[in-house]
Design an enzyme around this catalytic site. Structure first.
Site, short mmCIF file in Angstrom:
data_model
loop_
_atom_site.label_atom_id
_atom_site.label_comp_id
_atom_site.label_asym_id
_atom_site.label_seq_id
_atom_site.Cartn_x
_atom_site.Cartn_y
_atom_site.Cartn_z
N ARG A 118 9.17 8.44 6.13
CA ARG A 118 8.80 9.80 6.55
C ARG A 118 9.29 10.10 7.97
O ARG A 118 9.60 11.25 8.29
CB ARG A 118 7.29 9.98 6.43
N ASP A 153 0.41 5.40 1.28
CA ASP A 153 -0.49 6.26 2.04
C ASP A 153 -1.06 7.40 1.19
O ASP A 153 -0.53 7.70 0.12
CB ASP A 153 0.27 6.88 3.22
N TYR A 206 12.21 3.63 -2.71
CA TYR A 206 11.46 4.87 -2.54
C TYR A 206 12.41 6.06 -2.63
O TYR A 206 13.60 5.93 -2.32
CB TYR A 206 10.79 4.92 -1.16
N ARG A 214 0.84 -1.20 0.00
CA ARG A 214 0.00 0.00 0.00
C ARG A 214 0.87 1.25 0.00
O ARG A 214 1.99 1.21 0.50
CB ARG A 214 -0.85 0.04 1.27
#
Lengths: 243, 243
Positions: free
Chosen positions: B195, B52, B110, B50
């Site tokens: 994050r 966000d 990422y 997933r």
């Protein structure tokens, strides 16, 4: 009573262009609304030139006169506090008493980004023509644009401008696997001029028109000979230079 | 009955994340809606993981099973005809019968973009922390993350995951005057992991925490020791690699 010069960056995606219009969201309108909130007075700003709906800017220049006496950084940060996310003041400077953002501009530089493939991230800042094209012939064809010419063939005739003569000072190309960046500097740009030039160059790139035909279009001074107007989203006003 | 593997690009700005939720606009929801229109049947897709709300992807991978027999290019172009502008299929491939987009993923990469100054064009794809920071100390601090560790300190505890052990295979930094690009490849990522790592590294970059303190936070396995969670807009899933 001072004259202030601002450099603006804006994302044209959700603006109905530059100029204030009743019940439309425009860049000039947002700046003047923020100035009213900061200065408490109605202030009319003067831009270096208009940009159409959907066209972006990294370095649009405006000037205005105000009674307000603030540090220059406060003009930048204060206005940014009131401005929406898609238009911001990058720099605030004091301008000489005679400064005129439009008349004093020696040249403007615009960039048009043509994407070579479908793209989601950054799709707002480039246009994908959904066809293959050869940049070599486009680069060669564009050479004839350098110098002073009558660009009537590449302008939308809107009644306002009486002459379509401008001097193109420089054209640069930056091509990668992802995109083609066309950058052009000229003394003046007329309505849709870059978007029609790109639309016609893309016909050359697809082999629909020859390099010689492109040169003939410039000489013809006839809008109907040129190609289509490409979408605004690929166009950005990079900078305005003053002598 | 074949198994199809799609690579997706999407702009997370206007999505409420990945997973289908009633009355929310999600990436999975848009893909399944387009599949229903193309294939005329309800198809459930399986994503590599997933993302966000607000997180982007250049190379998310999904798989699904269908009775529909189409050329692979038609899966790409057909779905793109139904999909909105902010999510598109980049590639469609046939997958082996045993392929599982999540379980078979060997690693994910990422990227997080920290902007060094206020930015309008491309503001959707980077975050400007409105402070100065020294990247040298951030780069040095991040070295301790390489390898297999328990990343509890850098994860949002959401009840679901039982272990926060992952192996970080690579970290690269690309710094310019405009922005800092942090790219990280790992076997697994947990909720908000990148994050929170970036939020804590920025505290090191601002001198609020030392490099040694950063190392101690990793060892502490305690979320409360780490820094804040930075906004989603700077994060993009670059690619998913399969063995």
């Amino acid at each position: 009573m001072g004259l202030i010069k601002l450099t603006l960056e804006y994302d044209g995606t959700h603006f109905s262009g530059w100029q204030v219009q009743p019940s439309e969201r425009t860049v000039q309108g947002e700046i003047e609304k923020a100035l009213k909130l900061l200065a408490g007075e109605d202030i009319r700003i003067m831009g270096s030139g208009r940009t159409d709906a959907g066209v972006h800017a990294l370095g649009q220049v405006v000037s205005f006169r105000t009674h307000l006496s603030l540090p220059l950084s406060a003009f930048r940060d204060g206005l940014n506090g009131y401005l929406p996310e898609d238009v911001k003041v990058i720099q605030a400077e004091e301008a000489g008493e005679s400064f005129h953002a439009r008349r004093d501009a020696a040249s403007r530089t615009y960039r048009y980004i043509i994407c070579r493939k479908l793209k989601v991230l950054g799709r707002q800042y480039g246009w994908y023509p959904r066809c293959n094209f050869i940049t070599d012939s486009m680069i060669k064809a564009a050479e004839c644009l350098i110098g002073e010419h009558d660009f009537t063939s590449f302008c939308k005739i809107s009644g306002e401008a009486k002459s379509f003569v401008s001097r193109i000072l420089d054209i640069t190309w930056d091509t990668t696997d992802e995109e083609v960046r066309f950058e052009v500097t000229a003394t003046h740009f007329f309505h849709n001029m870059i978007r029609i030039i790109i639309g016609t160059l893309l016909e050359v790139g697809q082999g629909k028109k020859s390099i010689d035909e492109f040169r003939d279009i410039l000489k013809a001074k006839d809008r109907s000979k040129a190609g289509p107007t490409v979408p605004a989203r690929g166009l950005v006003l990079v900078r305005v230079s003053y002598a």
